[in-house]
Scaffold this active site. Sequence first.
Site, PDB file in Angstrom:
ATOM      1  N   ASN A 154       0.865  -1.195   0.028  1.00 15.09           N
ATOM      2  CA  ASN A 154       0.079  -0.136  -0.091  1.00 15.09           C
ATOM      3  C   ASN A 154       0.848   1.416  -0.064  1.00 15.09           C
ATOM      4  OD1 ASN A 154       0.231  -1.252   2.742  1.00 15.09           O
ATOM      5  ND2 ASN A 154      -0.241   0.830   3.269  1.00 15.09           N
ATOM      6  N   ALA A 203     -13.308  -2.880  -0.750  1.00 15.20           N
ATOM      7  CA  ALA A 203     -14.111  -2.238  -1.919  1.00 15.20           C
ATOM      8  C   ALA A 203     -13.507  -0.571  -2.253  1.00 15.20           C
ATOM      9  CB  ALA A 203     -15.510  -1.955  -1.750  1.00 15.20           C
ATOM     10  N   THR A 242     -26.137  -8.805  10.115  1.00 11.45           N
ATOM     11  CA  THR A 242     -26.963  -8.514   9.064  1.00 11.45           C
ATOM     12  C   THR A 242     -26.285  -8.076   7.763  1.00 11.45           C
ATOM     13  OG1 THR A 242     -28.777  -8.014  10.723  1.00 11.45           O
ATOM     14  CG2 THR A 242     -29.121  -7.258   8.148  1.00 11.45           C
ATOM     15  N   CYS A 328      -2.948   5.042   7.358  1.00 10.85           N
ATOM     16  CA  CYS A 328      -3.284   4.425   8.833  1.00 10.85           C
ATOM     17  C   CYS A 328      -2.147   4.524   9.913  1.00 10.85           C
ATOM     18  CB  CYS A 328      -3.535   2.931   8.427  1.00 10.85           C
ATOM     19  SG  CYS A 328      -4.634   2.508   7.341  1.00 10.85           S
TER      20      CYS A 328
END
Length: 385
Positions: A154, A203, A242, A328
């Site tokens: 990255n 994504a 969910t 990060c």
Amino acid sequence: MVTLPLYLDCHATTPVDPRVWAAMVPYFQEQFGNAASGSHGYGWQAQGAIAQARETIARTINAQAEEIVFTSGATEANNLAIKGVAEAHLQKGRHLVTVATEHQAVLGPCGYLEKLGFEVTYLPVDSQGLVCLETLEASVRPDTVLVSVMAANNEIGVLQPLAAIGEICQRHGVLFHSDGAQAIGKIPLDVEACHLDILSLTAHKIHGPKGIGALYVRRRPRFPLAAQIHGGGQENQYRPGTLPTAQIVGLSQAIALAHNLQREEQAHLKTLRTILWEHLRPLPGVTLNGHWEQRLAGNLHITVSGVSGGVLLKAINQVAAVSSGSACSSGQGKPSHVLLALGRPPREAAASLRFGLGRGHTKAQIEAIAPQICEIIAKVRHNGT
Ligand SMILES: *Cc1c(COP(=O)(O)O)cnc(C)c1O
């Protein structure tokens, strides 16, 4: 409204592609059902959309739909992969192998396991950022439960030789995981060709929404994996909760789009990156980080010697949104562990810039910004530190 500089930080995140957004929209308000509602049409609509997304994602990596587990992103996928394998293979041993240049989302779970008494080998990389296959093979022991090597870095965009690593893992009967967050959609990723057992995806690095990812978990043969979240029975018990239909549709659309556009898009980004490098390369004190060929098309990473990293970044950020390393860890003011692993001294590591190109960037934009960046670098170097 503030005017923002040109965005060149596509390894941190990317804007959602309008086609991805359009595919997601119906699942917020019209088809809002819970995929776990098995008795009525609202649930069936969500189920259908998720089943299709699962199929699409699986196909692009040469896997089966039932091998895809949806997570909140690559961080969660890496945690499930690394901690889940470690916890489920205690009878085999407590040793893992990974690489010094991995993302925090891999180093974090590994560090956590070390605190619990596991042993982790952090493989070094060469000055170009690549792992040595012989060193990797020599580090595998009878008690090794997992080898985890990222597909694409990255920070410096370097691509590790996954197929060769997978072959070594297969030969030694060790599970092979890869963090594919930066690679999915940008390079061909084939779980069979690379002998991958587990692969983390996300994504938002490929123009999809944030907060959604997936973990590929090989089913043939099936191996034990311990869930890291407990609740209902969703995702074969691996990941209860969910399912977010719109996010999942967004993930699948983003992957499909990047996959279909791959050849053309990556060639374009490589052209832009080369233009940028040709401008920067003649500047005194500027050097490239990472292997020039074995890297993501949209990545350029440089060090500017003899300047303060803070001063340099602040000056460049006036015209272009770039970062010095990982989003990060850049807030912590520490030199990048990736550049230190390449052998850069801390002061040089701090004076580095990561350019991340993505969909929508044009030749005109790069040709306009490159001389401005060069001028700023020259000025910062002239003024000293
Ligand atoms: C962005 C990134 C992650 C984290 O992914 P999230 O989906 O934001 O959790 C992990 N690994 C790599 C290599 C990344 O680039």
